[in-house]
Enzyme design. Sequence first.
Site, PDB file in Angstrom:
ATOM      1  N   GLU A 250       0.790  -1.264  -0.066  1.00  0.00           N
ATOM      2  CA  GLU A 250      -0.003  -0.039   0.095  1.00  0.00           C
ATOM      3  C   GLU A 250       0.928   1.117   0.093  1.00  0.00           C
ATOM      4  O   GLU A 250       1.753   1.548   0.689  1.00  0.00           O
ATOM      5  CB  GLU A 250      -1.115   0.017   1.212  1.00  0.00           C
ATOM      6  CG  GLU A 250      -0.998   1.067   2.000  1.00  0.00           C
ATOM      7  CD  GLU A 250      -1.497   1.054   3.421  1.00  0.00           C
ATOM      8  OE1 GLU A 250      -1.278  -0.130   3.975  1.00  0.00           O
ATOM      9  OE2 GLU A 250      -2.032   1.794   3.984  1.00  0.00           O
TER      10      GLU A 250
ATOM     11  N   ASP B 123      -6.467   1.370   8.880  1.00  0.00           N
ATOM     12  CA  ASP B 123      -6.498   1.801   7.415  1.00  0.00           C
ATOM     13  C   ASP B 123      -6.102   0.794   6.723  1.00  0.00           C
ATOM     14  O   ASP B 123      -6.632   0.349   5.608  1.00  0.00           O
ATOM     15  CB  ASP B 123      -5.944   2.936   7.238  1.00  0.00           C
ATOM     16  CG  ASP B 123      -6.688   4.383   6.768  1.00  0.00           C
ATOM     17  OD1 ASP B 123      -7.765   3.973   7.120  1.00  0.00           O
ATOM     18  OD2 ASP B 123      -5.940   5.308   6.745  1.00  0.00           O
TER      19      ASP B 123
END
Length: 641
Positions: free
Chosen positions: A430, A507
């Site tokens: 990510e 997240d």
Amino acid sequence: MARNVGPAGSYGAKDIQVLEGLEAVRRRPGMYVGGTDNKALHHLVYEVVDNSIDEALAGACDLIDVIINPDSSVTVEDDGRGIPVGIHPEKKKPALEIVMTVLHAGAKFGGDGYKVSGGLHGVGVSAVNALSEWCEVEVKRDGKIHRQRYERGVPMGPIEVIGKTAKGETGTKTTYMYDHEIFVGDFDYRFETLAQRFREMAFVTRGITIHLLDKRSDRETTFYFEGGITSFVRFLNRNRTALHPVVHVEKEVEGTGIEVALQYTDAYSESVYCFANTINTIDGGTHLTGLRAAITRTINDYAHKAGILKETDPNFSGDDTREGLTAIVSIKHRDPQFESQTKVKLMNAEVQTQVQQVLGEAFGTFLEENPRAAKAIVQKCLTSARARDAARKARDLVIRKSALESLTLPGKLADCSERDPNKCELYIVEGDSAGGSAKQGRDRHFQAILPLRGKILNTERARLDKILSNNEVRALISALGTSIGESFDLSGLRYGRVIIMTDADVDGSHIRTLILTFFFRYMPKLIEEGHLFIAQPPLYRIAYAKKLLYAYTDSDYERILKEMGPKAKKANISRFKGLGEMNPEQLWDTTMDPKTRTLLQVTVEDVAVADRTFNMLMGAAVPPRRRFIQTHAHEVRNLDI
Ligand code: 0RA
């Protein structure tokens, strides 16, 4: 080898037969309960509970109590008729003892007692008995409580009467301890796994109450569903928006009991579950084929009759009629045939016609009588057909493009030099900054890095055409080399291990779930074949004197501090907020080095659970999603999709 055949004494030909039967089970447990792993251990419980379910199917039992005892022995108690204890005229032994010691004996007893039998393998409780260190059965019948104990399947004495029952009270209680000589290793019953199975059984066995109590943790749960499989459909759809009330039909045809419940929602995926004699037949079979045929044909007939489809319009395809469909088909058959012992697929050919006929009639009537619902359903099929058309065009484009792109891999992919896919790993990372650390930290010989920017598209809520227009998804597909959906081809896979590496925070767990959803929906084979993994970055770095320790979970962290004692105060502790905070070397040491890292392999343990979880996480309803992410964000080790 000396054997205890019980004080009953004489070692006759029948005893030898029994011993040979039990010995066969102990020698080849795989043939009878599917192996000697944790899954097989759970199978033992199901096999015992199946016998009580049989009593329920015969209308003789409405309560089943399952208890996991503190020592991991298991008790299953029902309020059925009780296993007969009288002497069998031919075998000259009590029926109870025969049921407990002779393979396949259970269902063949009691004459007309059984119409259908739930046990998939049908080996019965004797197989469980053979694989148990000890097993005790108590039968309440004829006003008395009878009891017999077995060790490794061998009776330790005759049946004893140990008390009186309340008036008219009957039932069977079995307690067994699995054999640690056979199930060698770290074994444990999982509450969730058992609960999942019992929930399904309770849905498809109307009137039954199943109570599960785990005395190790004092967790308990009770399943009873007034509405049977109608409740099941409502349960599956509880976070979706339904287009109409549940359609339900139940009918017996030529001795086969057929029950179907269905409901369309505004979701894009299909959730259909099939049961044969309460067994979840995950590979489908003739009941599923019958259900699908009935739905496609009935909707097409109706759409033409109602003038929504013109004569010249093509029919809806099966796929068009299944978008947003939630359905349960549950059949009860005297003699169910399964493809094999492990592959759970129903093979009885006549069942297809029976299901098709029963559902076709009922669903046709429903559409005629409920024009508003009918219109909503047909409209859904129309939208789905158009979207499928658009998706096909988009996919062809992507496939054509990716044929080119496979020469020119996505720009941000840092590929490895190794060409043998079995040796290659792809890290999906990510963000660009974490991607940077990973690129520097990796072993470029066999590790490739694909950074994805921000959140990839929520694939649960978008259709294929839209998904394929997303750049991050496109990069992922062409890096993998497998294509997607119906044209997925595992042989094109360029990396034997595909590893999702995200931050260990909320997240990160959201992004991980988005990526998992994508794989689950469009490349399930990749998961099934064991190619998908999750990396485990540490949460804390603890430096003291010349020692460097990493903690991967909060409990890990607490344990380390405790072990350090007073020294902990002087330690230099940092908490990693994200992968980007680690320097390349740290990332390699903790998360990427095959010698030291821990990878979690992603498995789809139970398609139904996964489907519900994904729907909850990714569907339109927000509150349950928030709850789940909050509760599970840090339980990385228990990741269960
Ligand atoms: C054989 C015959 C009958 C019942 C059972 C077996 C029976 C087996 C199990 C296993 C667990 N619970 C059970 N409950 C019953 C019929 C007996 C009759 O007709 O009374």
